[in-house]
Design a protein around this motif. Structure first.
Motif, mmCIF file in Angstrom:
data_model
loop_
_atom_site.group_PDB
_atom_site.id
_atom_site.type_symbol
_atom_site.label_atom_id
_atom_site.label_comp_id
_atom_site.label_asym_id
_atom_site.label_seq_id
_atom_site.Cartn_x
_atom_site.Cartn_y
_atom_site.Cartn_z
ATOM 1 N N ARG A 93 -24.422 18.505 0.309
ATOM 2 C CA ARG A 93 -24.726 17.642 -0.300
ATOM 3 C C ARG A 93 -25.898 18.105 -1.715
ATOM 4 O O ARG A 93 -26.349 17.139 -2.679
ATOM 5 C CB ARG A 93 -25.174 16.781 0.356
ATOM 6 C CG ARG A 93 -26.632 16.040 1.127
ATOM 7 C CD ARG A 93 -27.165 15.622 1.972
ATOM 8 N NE ARG A 93 -28.025 16.361 2.267
ATOM 9 C CZ ARG A 93 -29.529 15.668 1.828
ATOM 10 N NH1 ARG A 93 -29.701 14.654 1.280
ATOM 11 N NH2 ARG A 93 -30.069 16.488 2.113
ATOM 12 N N GLN A 94 -27.012 19.103 -1.329
ATOM 13 C CA GLN A 94 -28.181 19.597 -2.453
ATOM 14 C C GLN A 94 -27.409 19.766 -4.095
ATOM 15 O O GLN A 94 -27.905 19.413 -4.692
ATOM 16 C CB GLN A 94 -28.910 19.843 -2.160
ATOM 17 C CG GLN A 94 -29.865 20.497 -0.653
ATOM 18 C CD GLN A 94 -30.595 19.104 -0.853
ATOM 19 O OE1 GLN A 94 -30.947 18.221 -1.842
ATOM 20 N NE2 GLN A 94 -31.434 18.672 0.229
ATOM 21 N N GLY A 95 -26.449 19.932 -3.797
ATOM 22 C CA GLY A 95 -25.815 20.365 -5.090
ATOM 23 C C GLY A 95 -25.362 19.542 -5.833
ATOM 24 O O GLY A 95 -25.231 19.159 -6.883
ATOM 25 N N VAL A 96 -24.477 18.654 -4.993
ATOM 26 C CA VAL A 96 -24.424 17.242 -6.206
ATOM 27 C C VAL A 96 -24.776 16.744 -6.436
ATOM 28 O O VAL A 96 -24.922 16.016 -7.192
ATOM 29 C CB VAL A 96 -22.752 16.571 -4.932
ATOM 30 C CG1 VAL A 96 -23.231 16.000 -3.777
ATOM 31 C CG2 VAL A 96 -21.793 16.405 -5.423
ATOM 32 N N MET B 39 -35.371 18.461 -7.013
ATOM 33 C CA MET B 39 -33.709 18.467 -6.420
ATOM 34 C C MET B 39 -33.529 19.950 -6.761
ATOM 35 O O MET B 39 -32.338 19.872 -6.239
ATOM 36 C CB MET B 39 -32.554 17.334 -7.331
ATOM 37 C CG MET B 39 -32.713 16.031 -7.128
ATOM 38 S SD MET B 39 -31.928 14.984 -7.575
ATOM 39 C CE MET B 39 -32.384 13.636 -6.441
ATOM 40 N N LYS B 40 -33.101 20.448 -7.987
ATOM 41 C CA LYS B 40 -32.992 21.768 -8.301
ATOM 42 C C LYS B 40 -33.897 22.764 -7.321
ATOM 43 O O LYS B 40 -33.238 23.602 -6.494
ATOM 44 C CB LYS B 40 -33.923 22.153 -9.782
ATOM 45 C CG LYS B 40 -32.970 23.679 -9.986
ATOM 46 C CD LYS B 40 -33.009 23.980 -11.248
ATOM 47 C CE LYS B 40 -31.842 25.241 -11.754
ATOM 48 N NZ LYS B 40 -32.314 26.895 -10.861
ATOM 49 N N ARG B 41 -34.850 22.380 -6.945
ATOM 50 C CA ARG B 41 -35.371 23.507 -5.881
ATOM 51 C C ARG B 41 -35.032 23.101 -4.340
ATOM 52 O O ARG B 41 -34.630 24.189 -3.920
ATOM 53 C CB ARG B 41 -37.289 23.431 -5.560
ATOM 54 C CG ARG B 41 -37.895 23.783 -6.918
ATOM 55 C CD ARG B 41 -39.405 23.236 -6.149
ATOM 56 N NE ARG B 41 -39.595 22.530 -6.875
ATOM 57 C CZ ARG B 41 -40.217 22.002 -6.977
ATOM 58 N NH1 ARG B 41 -40.249 21.622 -8.567
ATOM 59 N NH2 ARG B 41 -40.759 19.889 -6.850
ATOM 60 N N ALA C 138 -31.355 25.433 -0.253
ATOM 61 C CA ALA C 138 -30.559 25.200 0.378
ATOM 62 C C ALA C 138 -29.011 26.169 0.074
ATOM 63 O O ALA C 138 -29.036 26.677 1.678
ATOM 64 C CB ALA C 138 -29.850 23.212 -0.068
ATOM 65 N N VAL C 139 -28.817 26.594 -0.855
ATOM 66 C CA VAL C 139 -28.317 27.381 -1.721
ATOM 67 C C VAL C 139 -28.192 28.734 -0.658
ATOM 68 O O VAL C 139 -27.368 29.587 0.367
ATOM 69 C CB VAL C 139 -27.887 27.788 -2.796
ATOM 70 C CG1 VAL C 139 -27.235 28.988 -2.842
ATOM 71 C CG2 VAL C 139 -27.086 26.770 -2.957
ATOM 72 N N SER C 140 -29.642 28.897 -0.991
ATOM 73 C CA SER C 140 -29.773 30.594 -0.318
ATOM 74 C C SER C 140 -30.154 30.553 1.231
ATOM 75 O O SER C 140 -29.373 31.444 2.134
ATOM 76 C CB SER C 140 -31.594 30.774 -0.811
ATOM 77 O OG SER C 140 -31.820 30.718 -1.878
ATOM 78 N N VAL C 141 -30.473 29.259 2.431
ATOM 79 C CA VAL C 141 -29.737 29.816 3.369
ATOM 80 C C VAL C 141 -28.417 29.660 3.701
ATOM 81 O O VAL C 141 -27.680 29.696 4.841
ATOM 82 C CB VAL C 141 -30.909 27.718 4.669
ATOM 83 C CG1 VAL C 141 -30.267 27.715 5.662
ATOM 84 C CG2 VAL C 141 -32.103 28.012 3.894
ATOM 85 N N SER C 142 -27.447 28.982 3.001
ATOM 86 C CA SER C 142 -25.880 28.779 3.189
ATOM 87 C C SER C 142 -25.916 30.279 2.948
ATOM 88 O O SER C 142 -24.915 30.820 3.543
ATOM 89 C CB SER C 142 -25.187 27.960 2.260
ATOM 90 O OG SER C 142 -24.205 27.787 2.647
#
Length: 705
Positions: A81-84, A644-646, A651-655
């Motif tokens: 979600r955050q990536g898109v 949004m980048k942060r 979110a990517v780090s948590v994933s």
């Protein structure tokens, strides 16, 4: 122990060791396969009448940790979600260029006003006039380009939503088919690890598209539900529906994503989407990209309005033969009412000498022309009579025009500097747009000047439909409202705000002192209003109710690509109004000269005027200068993209961490597998030796017979 029992026990050990070795071999072979889950063969001891009779592999299963799997899937969904969101909004932010650079969009806005500074000293310079016009045209063209590109971002998001829905349907269909295959394998005591591995990979793909929850079925396979509990697979698969094939524009109002549960009813899926790519795409399409478009449109509206304010207060030298206003979206009697102050219509010859003049005075609902009383209904006739045939004023299709009767003469409008004419903070010429520099293909300023008693001009029975969206994006309700009899704004407001025949249960419309119509949710209401359709047409202007008052964010956002520089000024820079007409010049006196550059100074300072900005795209609006608003807008666009980048990086780090922990538990460890390989090889050898020993004993016994 009989020799047969020894043989059977050894054979079972041999077969169990073979199965274990095959499982270990599969694990080792897939050590670098992404998403592969380690297999485990569950081995149990067999007994017969309390006596050990060998071993058996009851099933081969995956080393799945349901808690870690759920955590990784949830984290992956949020990362998607955050990536898109960031990827699409970064495209929006990049359209404006470097906020601190000299070539970005916001720098172009400042350059428009700066271009008029030199003209104050050299008002007759054709190159400087052309440069100022070029920069003004360039900034409005660039705003139109950015607005169009924002809609293309929304169209891309919408297309990806359609593709995502199709992909979800395919995944649910495959997951349900694998459920059947796994159940059959379990029923026949076959190895189900293969289809289980494929199903796990499909669930990972599904989790990136939308947030889902899984649970293991007793008969094998999984039950899949959305975050709010909607059944997606497990007892048949759900079907998602979404279709929108039209062109995406600022006014576009999208429908819902629907889901039909297995054996259930059709319902909205929007409240189930809290994460995943689909949620991110909906957010950008319906909230974040439109917000940027609305802010851009509000900025360009005020840039155009302030340039027009200055240009209407100025005059070309000599004045043009004809002044054609903008469509005010109302009848002339309504538009001319409620002015205050004084203005002058002046006719000059080519040398700038006054040929005729009409002094207009507005006060307390009354008006005079050269001292002759007039009413809204008789104003034009009185004005034409006082101009004595030197010029003619006319009003058609919502547009006021003034034209000099002689082709070499010109016409201009000048306010009294002490008591200027005013309505909604705009002078007589500015309100009607008689000498606008920037034109618009649709109403752009929504301060109509109407009051509760004003006639709105919409026929009774004409309808418009409001659509209300919940905070999660799903459609709550469509409400159609019909224009009531009566014809005045008070009756229309009562109808709009009715809880029975209007939108009163969701919010209310109010008409402010400038005639601007605004909507506010009821206290605590967390929803968004848009226009689904509008069948209203105002007489005589031909504009719709939503266009006249700017109802809905989509209509307001569409203004950004509607502005253009006046075509006759582009073709003839001499028509650029850089001088100031002497409003008090009598007939036969000189009113304006070609070398007058005082009006250019007013144009150069237009960006510093404090004006009222309407709330747009989440911004609160308020009173500030155009330059200040542009600066704040620039900072907000960049700040939101950075935020949004942060969020994406977090979110990517948590994933990544959740996935790493899942892989550590479920993945293949070569050291462990090599130990198991050695163990089962020795077990295989031991079983083989027992079989060999039993055979030798058989041979001895047979030899003794």
């Amino acid at each position: 122990m009989s020799l047969n029992l020894i043989m059977n026990t050894s054979t079972s050990g041999l077969m169990a060791a073979q199965t274990q070795l095959r499982v270990v071999s599969d694990n080792v072979a897939n050590v670098n396969t992404p998403g592969y889950v380690r297999k485990i063969a569950d081995q149990v001891a067999m007994t017969s009448q309390g006596v050990g009779s060998g071993v058996d592999v009851v099933r081969v299963r995956l080393a799945t940790d349901r808690f870690l799997q759920a955590a990784a899937m949830s984290a992956s969904s949020e990362a998607a979600r955050q990536g898109v969101r960031y990827d699409l909004y970064d495209r929006v932010q990049s359209l404006f260029g470097d906020p601190g650079g000299t070539s970005g969009f916001f720098a172009q806005v400042d350059s428009v006003f700066a271009a008029f500074t030199g003209l104050a000293e050299q008002p007759t310079s054709t190159p400087l006039r052309q440069d100022a016009l070029y920069k003004a045209k360039a900034v409005f063209d660039e705003a139109a380009r950015i607005s169009t590109q924002i809609q293309l971002v929304r169209a891309d998001a919408n297309s990806r939503i359609r593709g995502g829905v199709d992909q979800v349907n395919n995944l649910l269909r495959e997951i349900e088919a694998l459920n059947d295959e796994i159940a059959r394998s379990r029923a026949t005591a076959s190895d189900a690890s293969g289809p289980e591995s494929v199903q796990a990979a499909l669930l990972g793909e599904l989790g990136k598209l939308m947030d889902v929850r899984t649970s293991v079925r007793d008969l094998g396979g999984v039950t899949v539900r959305s975050g709010s509990g909607t059944l997606l697979a497990g007892r048949g698969h759900a079907v998602l529906e979404y279709s929108y094939s039209g062109e995406v524009q600022a006014e576009t109002t999208f429908g819902d994503i629907f889901v039909t549960e297995p054996g259930g009813a059709r319902r909205s899926l929007m409240d189930d989407l809290t994460s995943g790519e689909l949620r991110g795409l909906v957010q950008v399409r319906d909230t974040e990209a439109p917000a940027a478009a609305e802010r851009l449109a509000e900025l360009m509206t005020r840039v155009a309005d302030e340039l027009n304010r200055a240009h209407n207060a100025n005059s070309a030298a000599p004045p043009p033969n004809r002044l054609t206003g903008r469509n005010v979206g109302q009848a002339f009697e309504t538009a001319i009412a409620d002015f205050t102050g004084n203005s002058n219509v002046v006719v000059t010859n080519a040398a700038g000498v006054v040929q005729a003049r009409a002094a207009i005075a507005f006060s307390g609902g009354t008006m005079t022309v050269n001292g002759v009383p007039a009413t809204p209904a008789t104003f034009l006739a009185t004005l034409n009579a006082q101009l004595g045939g030197a010029a003619t004023a006319s009003f058609a299709n919502g547009v006021l025009s003034l034209q000099a009767s002689t082709g070499t003469n010109g016409v201009a409008v000048a306010d009294d500097p002490v008591a200027p004419s005013s309505k909604t903070g705009r002078g007589f010429s500015h309100f009607f747009g008689l000498n606008d520099l920037v034109t618009s293909s649709a109403p752009a300023v929504y301060e109509t000047g109407m009051t509760a008693a004003s006639q709105h001009g919409f026929a009774a029975g004409q309808t418009l439909s409001f659509r209300f969206f919940a905070s999660h994006g799903g459609v709550m309700r469509d409400i159609q409202v019909a224009v009531p009899p009566g014809g005045d704004m008070a009756s229309l407001l009562d109808q709009l705000n009715s809880p029975v025949s209007g939108v009163g249960r969701f919010g209310s419309f109010t008409l402010d002192n400038n005639g601007a119509l605004t909507f506010a949710n009821v206290p605590g209401g967390d929803w968004r209003m848009a226009i689904a359709s509008d069948q209203t047409v105002q007489a005589p202007s031909g504009v719709s109710l939503t266009a006249l008052f700017g109802i809905g964010g989509g209509v307001r956002a569409s203004r950004a690509d509607s502005f253009s520089l006046r075509s006759d000024v582009q073709g003839n820079p001499a028509l650029l109004a850089l001088g100031q007409l002497d409003h008090a010049a009598a007939v036969g006196a000189l009113a304006i000269t070609p070398g007058d550059g005082r009006g250019a100074q007013r144009l150069s300072l237009a960006g510093q005027n404090n004006v009222r900005f309407e709330p747009a795209g989440g911004g609160g609006g308020g009173v500030l200068s155009v330059s200040r608003y542009a600066s704040e807008f620039s900072g907000e666009i960049g700040g939101l993209a950075a935020a949004m980048k942060r969020q994406k990086d977090a979110a990517v780090s948590v994933s990544a961490e959740a996935t790493a922990r899942q892989v550590a538990q479920e993945g293949v460890n070569l050291d462990e597998e090599l130990v198991l390989l050695t163990t089962y090889q020795q077990a295989f050898n031991a079983s083989a030796r027992m079989i060999e020993a039993a055979r030798e004993m058989y041979d001895v016994l047979l030899g003794m017979v």
